[in-house]
Design a protein around this motif. Sequence first.
Motif, PDB file in Angstrom:
ATOM      1  N   GLN A   1      43.279 -60.195   2.520  1.00  0.00           N
ATOM      2  CA  GLN A   1      43.352 -61.638   2.268  1.00  0.00           C
ATOM      3  C   GLN A   1      42.229 -62.056   1.318  1.00  0.00           C
ATOM      4  N   PHE A   2      42.627 -62.888   0.357  1.00  0.00           N
ATOM      5  CA  PHE A   2      41.675 -63.412  -0.625  1.00  0.00           C
ATOM      6  C   PHE A   2      41.729 -64.938  -0.546  1.00  0.00           C
ATOM      7  N   PHE A   3      40.605 -65.565  -0.209  1.00  0.00           N
ATOM      8  CA  PHE A   3      40.500 -67.020  -0.143  1.00  0.00           C
ATOM      9  C   PHE A   3      39.690 -67.512  -1.337  1.00  0.00           C
ATOM     10  N   ILE A   4      40.067 -68.662  -1.890  1.00  0.00           N
ATOM     11  CA  ILE A   4      39.327 -69.255  -3.002  1.00  0.00           C
ATOM     12  C   ILE A   4      39.198 -70.751  -2.751  1.00  0.00           C
ATOM     13  N   PHE A   5      38.015 -71.335  -3.080  1.00  0.00           N
ATOM     14  CA  PHE A   5      37.780 -72.765  -2.845  1.00  0.00           C
ATOM     15  C   PHE A   5      36.617 -73.238  -3.718  1.00  0.00           C
ATOM     16  N   PHE A   6      36.387 -74.567  -3.714  1.00  0.00           N
ATOM     17  CA  PHE A   6      35.356 -75.179  -4.573  1.00  0.00           C
ATOM     18  C   PHE A   6      34.200 -75.719  -3.733  1.00  0.00           C
ATOM     19  N   ARG A   7      33.039 -75.767  -4.369  1.00  0.00           N
ATOM     20  CA  ARG A   7      31.870 -76.445  -3.819  1.00  0.00           C
ATOM     21  C   ARG A   7      31.280 -77.368  -4.879  1.00  0.00           C
ATOM     22  N   ILE A   8      30.749 -78.518  -4.436  1.00  0.00           N
ATOM     23  CA  ILE A   8      29.995 -79.425  -5.300  1.00  0.00           C
ATOM     24  C   ILE A   8      28.581 -79.518  -4.749  1.00  0.00           C
ATOM     25  N   ASN A   9      27.602 -79.151  -5.554  1.00  0.00           N
ATOM     26  CA  ASN A   9      26.193 -79.184  -5.140  1.00  0.00           C
ATOM     27  C   ASN A   9      25.971 -78.439  -3.828  1.00  0.00           C
ATOM     28  N   GLY A  10      26.671 -77.309  -3.660  1.00  0.00           N
ATOM     29  CA  GLY A  10      26.482 -76.471  -2.477  1.00  0.00           C
ATOM     30  C   GLY A  10      27.281 -76.861  -1.262  1.00  0.00           C
ATOM     31  N   VAL A  11      28.106 -77.917  -1.369  1.00  0.00           N
ATOM     32  CA  VAL A  11      28.894 -78.396  -0.232  1.00  0.00           C
ATOM     33  C   VAL A  11      30.373 -78.138  -0.501  1.00  0.00           C
ATOM     34  N   ASP A  12      31.057 -77.542   0.488  1.00  0.00           N
ATOM     35  CA  ASP A  12      32.487 -77.250   0.329  1.00  0.00           C
ATOM     36  C   ASP A  12      33.274 -78.527   0.057  1.00  0.00           C
ATOM     37  N   VAL A  13      34.214 -78.451  -0.893  1.00  0.00           N
ATOM     38  CA  VAL A  13      35.119 -79.572  -1.166  1.00  0.00           C
ATOM     39  C   VAL A  13      36.264 -79.505  -0.156  1.00  0.00           C
ATOM     40  N   PRO A  14      36.460 -80.549   0.655  1.00  0.00           N
ATOM     41  CA  PRO A  14      37.520 -80.506   1.664  1.00  0.00           C
ATOM     42  C   PRO A  14      38.890 -80.280   1.026  1.00  0.00           C
TER      43      PRO A  14
ATOM     44  N   GLU B   1      30.815 -74.951  -8.046  1.00  0.00           N
ATOM     45  CA  GLU B   1      30.957 -73.507  -7.920  1.00  0.00           C
ATOM     46  C   GLU B   1      32.348 -73.181  -7.392  1.00  0.00           C
ATOM     47  N   VAL B   2      32.898 -72.072  -7.881  1.00  0.00           N
ATOM     48  CA  VAL B   2      34.153 -71.539  -7.356  1.00  0.00           C
ATOM     49  C   VAL B   2      33.778 -70.388  -6.421  1.00  0.00           C
ATOM     50  N   MET B   3      34.200 -70.500  -5.183  1.00  0.00           N
ATOM     51  CA  MET B   3      33.825 -69.539  -4.160  1.00  0.00           C
ATOM     52  C   MET B   3      35.040 -68.696  -3.749  1.00  0.00           C
ATOM     53  N   PHE B   4      34.763 -67.466  -3.258  1.00  0.00           N
ATOM     54  CA  PHE B   4      35.843 -66.669  -2.681  1.00  0.00           C
ATOM     55  C   PHE B   4      35.350 -65.929  -1.442  1.00  0.00           C
ATOM     56  N   SER B   5      36.287 -65.539  -0.615  1.00  0.00           N
ATOM     57  CA  SER B   5      35.989 -64.769   0.590  1.00  0.00           C
ATOM     58  C   SER B   5      37.138 -63.804   0.842  1.00  0.00           C
ATOM     59  N   VAL B   6      36.841 -62.618   1.337  1.00  0.00           N
ATOM     60  CA  VAL B   6      37.876 -61.613   1.620  1.00  0.00           C
ATOM     61  C   VAL B   6      37.678 -61.053   3.025  1.00  0.00           C
ATOM     62  N   ASP B   7      38.773 -60.554   3.598  1.00  0.00           N
ATOM     63  CA  ASP B   7      38.661 -59.894   4.896  1.00  0.00           C
ATOM     64  C   ASP B   7      38.677 -58.372   4.750  1.00  0.00           C
ATOM     65  N   ASP B   8      38.679 -57.907   3.495  1.00  0.00           N
ATOM     66  CA  ASP B   8      38.697 -56.472   3.204  1.00  0.00           C
ATOM     67  C   ASP B   8      37.936 -56.278   1.894  1.00  0.00           C
ATOM     68  N   LEU B   9      36.891 -55.445   1.908  1.00  0.00           N
ATOM     69  CA  LEU B   9      36.043 -55.297   0.727  1.00  0.00           C
ATOM     70  C   LEU B   9      36.739 -54.608  -0.438  1.00  0.00           C
ATOM     71  N   SER B  10      37.949 -54.076  -0.219  1.00  0.00           N
ATOM     72  CA  SER B  10      38.693 -53.469  -1.324  1.00  0.00           C
ATOM     73  C   SER B  10      39.435 -54.515  -2.159  1.00  0.00           C
ATOM     74  N   VAL B  11      39.414 -55.761  -1.706  1.00  0.00           N
ATOM     75  CA  VAL B  11      40.032 -56.857  -2.475  1.00  0.00           C
ATOM     76  C   VAL B  11      38.970 -57.417  -3.413  1.00  0.00           C
ATOM     77  N   GLU B  12      39.274 -57.518  -4.693  1.00  0.00           N
ATOM     78  CA  GLU B  12      38.276 -57.934  -5.678  1.00  0.00           C
ATOM     79  C   GLU B  12      38.894 -58.730  -6.821  1.00  0.00           C
ATOM     80  N   LEU B  13      38.034 -59.443  -7.525  1.00  0.00           N
ATOM     81  CA  LEU B  13      38.419 -60.075  -8.791  1.00  0.00           C
ATOM     82  C   LEU B  13      38.308 -58.995  -9.862  1.00  0.00           C
ATOM     83  N   HIS B  14      39.426 -58.710 -10.517  1.00  0.00           N
ATOM     84  CA  HIS B  14      39.508 -57.495 -11.329  1.00  0.00           C
ATOM     85  C   HIS B  14      39.563 -57.809 -12.821  1.00  0.00           C
TER      86      HIS B  14
END
Length: 283
Positions: A199-212, A244-257
Amino acid sequence: MATAPISRKLNLTRDQLAAFLTDQQQIRQFELLFSTVDQLQVIVGTDFEFQADTAAATANSALAQLAALAQESAINCALAENKANQALALVDNLTKAVQALQLTPVSSQLDTLTKAIEGLQMAPPPREFKRARYGAFYDTTTQAATVINTATAITFNTTDLSNGVFIGTPTSRIVVDSEGVYNFALSFQIDKTSGGIGQFFIFFRINGVDVPDSAGLIRIQGNNAEIFSAYNLFLQLKANDYVEVMFSVDDLSVELHAIAATPPVPSIPSIILTVNNNIEGVQ
């Protein structure tokens, strides 16, 4: 119910004036203006010497032009300021004509006429054009998380275009120098370097705070199963805010390629981001 024309020369009613004058004060000034114009029609030159004849003709010509200007302003309000300036110039001609005729009572009427024109203030306020702010950025490296289920900032190593939007420090920060509504549009490519489902999640932050409500999820399966995706979001920002554009994965083999160029295809960045603030346009 129809209303009578406010002037014999103008032939416009109050209802017609309301179509291009914004308030009752402007309508009243317009009525005053042409009421005074009608009174000035007493200027004639038949009982004066040659110099007086010429002055009277000049006055009457200027009055006729004033009425024509008013008609044209009614048709095209955008020209109102220019027409008012022309009218003031005509009043100056009227003043000189009256001085030549030595008609003191009419001179005071001209003062009223001048004040009426100045009081119209028909020109709309100047429009403010927002300065364009934009930026285009991308990264030419493969980016992977080091810890699962942990927010990781996506970085950028190349600026393609920039005006008021720029890469900050650290290079995950996209900074804007002006307040406004900005469109953040990004495209990215993810890959999985081993089997199974990740699983690959992507989301935004403004000044270090997650954008709902800014997150997205992609499930990727199998080795070398590249997925290309795009995403955009409108963000209200202040001067010097950073995104900032943030991402999170549940498996380290998932990457931005990222993939090097292979003719005839150019290189593929791991992520491309474009930013612009032309949403609000003219104020």
